[in-house]
Design an enzyme around this catalytic site. Sequence first.
Site, PDB file in Angstrom:
ATOM      1  N   GLU A  39       0.847  -1.200   0.000  1.00 15.40           N
ATOM      2  CA  GLU A  39       0.000   0.000   0.000  1.00 15.40           C
ATOM      3  C   GLU A  39       0.879   1.246   0.000  1.00 15.40           C
ATOM      4  OE1 GLU A  39      -3.158   0.243  -1.142  1.00 15.40           O
ATOM      5  OE2 GLU A  39      -3.711  -1.189   0.414  1.00 15.40           O
ATOM      6  N   HIS A  40       0.539   2.203  -0.862  1.00 13.33           N
ATOM      7  CA  HIS A  40       1.318   3.433  -1.048  1.00 13.33           C
ATOM      8  C   HIS A  40       2.726   3.116  -1.575  1.00 13.33           C
ATOM      9  CE1 HIS A  40      -1.518   6.456   0.405  1.00 13.33           C
ATOM     10  NE2 HIS A  40      -1.910   5.546   1.279  1.00 13.33           N
ATOM     11  N   ASP A  42       2.863   2.050  -4.931  1.00 12.45           N
ATOM     12  CA  ASP A  42       2.756   2.161  -6.398  1.00 12.45           C
ATOM     13  C   ASP A  42       3.450   3.418  -6.929  1.00 12.45           C
ATOM     14  OD1 ASP A  42       0.741   3.726  -5.236  1.00 12.45           O
ATOM     15  OD2 ASP A  42      -0.793   3.204  -6.719  1.00 12.45           O
ATOM     16  N   LEU A 131     -12.664  -1.175  -3.560  1.00 11.09           N
ATOM     17  CA  LEU A 131     -12.557  -2.451  -4.268  1.00 11.09           C
ATOM     18  C   LEU A 131     -12.449  -2.219  -5.773  1.00 11.09           C
ATOM     19  CD1 LEU A 131     -15.137  -4.480  -2.168  1.00 11.09           C
ATOM     20  CD2 LEU A 131     -12.665  -4.288  -1.854  1.00 11.09           C
ATOM     21  N   SER A 134     -14.361   1.477 -10.131  1.00 15.31           N
ATOM     22  CA  SER A 134     -14.095   2.364 -11.268  1.00 15.31           C
ATOM     23  C   SER A 134     -13.268   1.642 -12.338  1.00 15.31           C
ATOM     24  CB  SER A 134     -13.410   3.659 -10.820  1.00 15.31           C
ATOM     25  OG  SER A 134     -12.195   3.402 -10.171  1.00 15.31           O
ATOM     26  N   ASP A 178      -5.030  -0.869 -10.462  1.00 19.77           N
ATOM     27  CA  ASP A 178      -6.412  -1.340 -10.509  1.00 19.77           C
ATOM     28  C   ASP A 178      -6.772  -1.907 -11.877  1.00 19.77           C
ATOM     29  OD1 ASP A 178      -6.420  -0.359  -7.974  1.00 19.77           O
ATOM     30  OD2 ASP A 178      -7.669   1.388  -8.415  1.00 19.77           O
TER      31      ASP A 178
END
Length: 385
Positions: A39-40, A42, A131, A134, A178
């Site tokens: 997490e964080h 990317d 989740l 989009s 995503d």
Amino acid sequence: MSDAIANASRDLDATFQEAYRRPSDGIWHAPGRVNLIGEHTDYNDGLVLPFALAQGVSVAAAAREDEVLELRSLQAAGEAASVPLDGLAPGAIGGWAGYAAGVAWALGEAGHRVRGASLLIDSDLPQGAGLSSSAALECAVALTLCELSGIDIPRPELARIAQRAENDFVGMPCGIMDQSAALLCTADHALLLDCRSGLSTQVPLDLAGLTLLVIDTRAPHQLVDGAYASRRAECERAADALGVPALRDVTDLTEALASLDDPVWRRRVRHVVTENHRVEATVGLLRAGAVTEVGAMLTAAHLSLRDQFEVSWPEADVAVEAAVRAGARGGRMVGGGFGGSAIALVPSPLVGRVCDAALNAYEARGWRPPAFLTAVPSPGARRLA
Ligand code: ADP
Ligand code: MG
């Protein structure tokens, strides 16, 4: 195809016929995702490890003879849109339809000729819960438009096109995770994605008697935009101060921490560097078939996000703590922070107990009850019918 998917596809086709007075040409689907860990990392050129959910966005669609994109969603009744493909440009369409129209625009920008089409969208994925509804929407629409228009694009490139739709058309500065997860994940695997090279590897994700429980903490993400931008800026400035292109490149954490004066930057660097190590460790554990041990990685990630990166929120802290106390092997907040979902890795017989513990902890604080969903590592985007 499972019976449930076959039934849902038939229903969506019937609803399409009612809406557009003609049969659909096909049904396409793209899943939501959970990021198991990373997490964080990317935007620090680091590693992430998402997997696809069984839940996602489906699109029934038929090609049209004119150059118009007709857009309807069962989750946005009353907000149908009819969009001329010619002259499509960022800013032209707001609201949910921008995610779909943005894909047509980004395909055009990449040099492809998109045909007119009528689309009907349906989803069983909660929106705004972290989740990635989009990206599921964008990728389902991307597959649909490509197939109806006879466009053949390798999936990693299609992921970049869908990301461009969200970045430049909708105006959300999301990373590539995503859309990559929606398009590249496979059943029973997580996707190890290197956000610097864009290369990805399938990692077996056999839950072996454990359940990955998603807890929608039902907390609104009010602060998220400003806080996200400031975390990104802190990471960039810390990398500059350390003389590396990105925090991904910090090889000696002790030395890096000793050379930074600002305690806030030290905390941010500690999170990003250790989080990349946790992704690698998690991949090692999964390859070794030691999924139970992954729980400890999740909890360590949560504590780091709470105390070093300072992006967790009270409902996530309470959900993770209640889950672990009730027998979960570990858990963490997921997503950018300040709202959204948490995950917990739970021995399957204890799922009921863990849900009850979270419900009770919320009730004791007078909070809205959390919602639960089981995350089953599922296939990526595909044609259903
Ligand atoms: P997340 O991706 O975490 O679910 P986002 O805010 O990035 O949250 O995306 C949610 C937005 O995506 C919604 O506000 C809506 O505009 C769009 N969206 C997602 N699913 C659908 C759907 N089934 N129908 C219409 N719009 C949708
Ligand atoms: Mg999103």
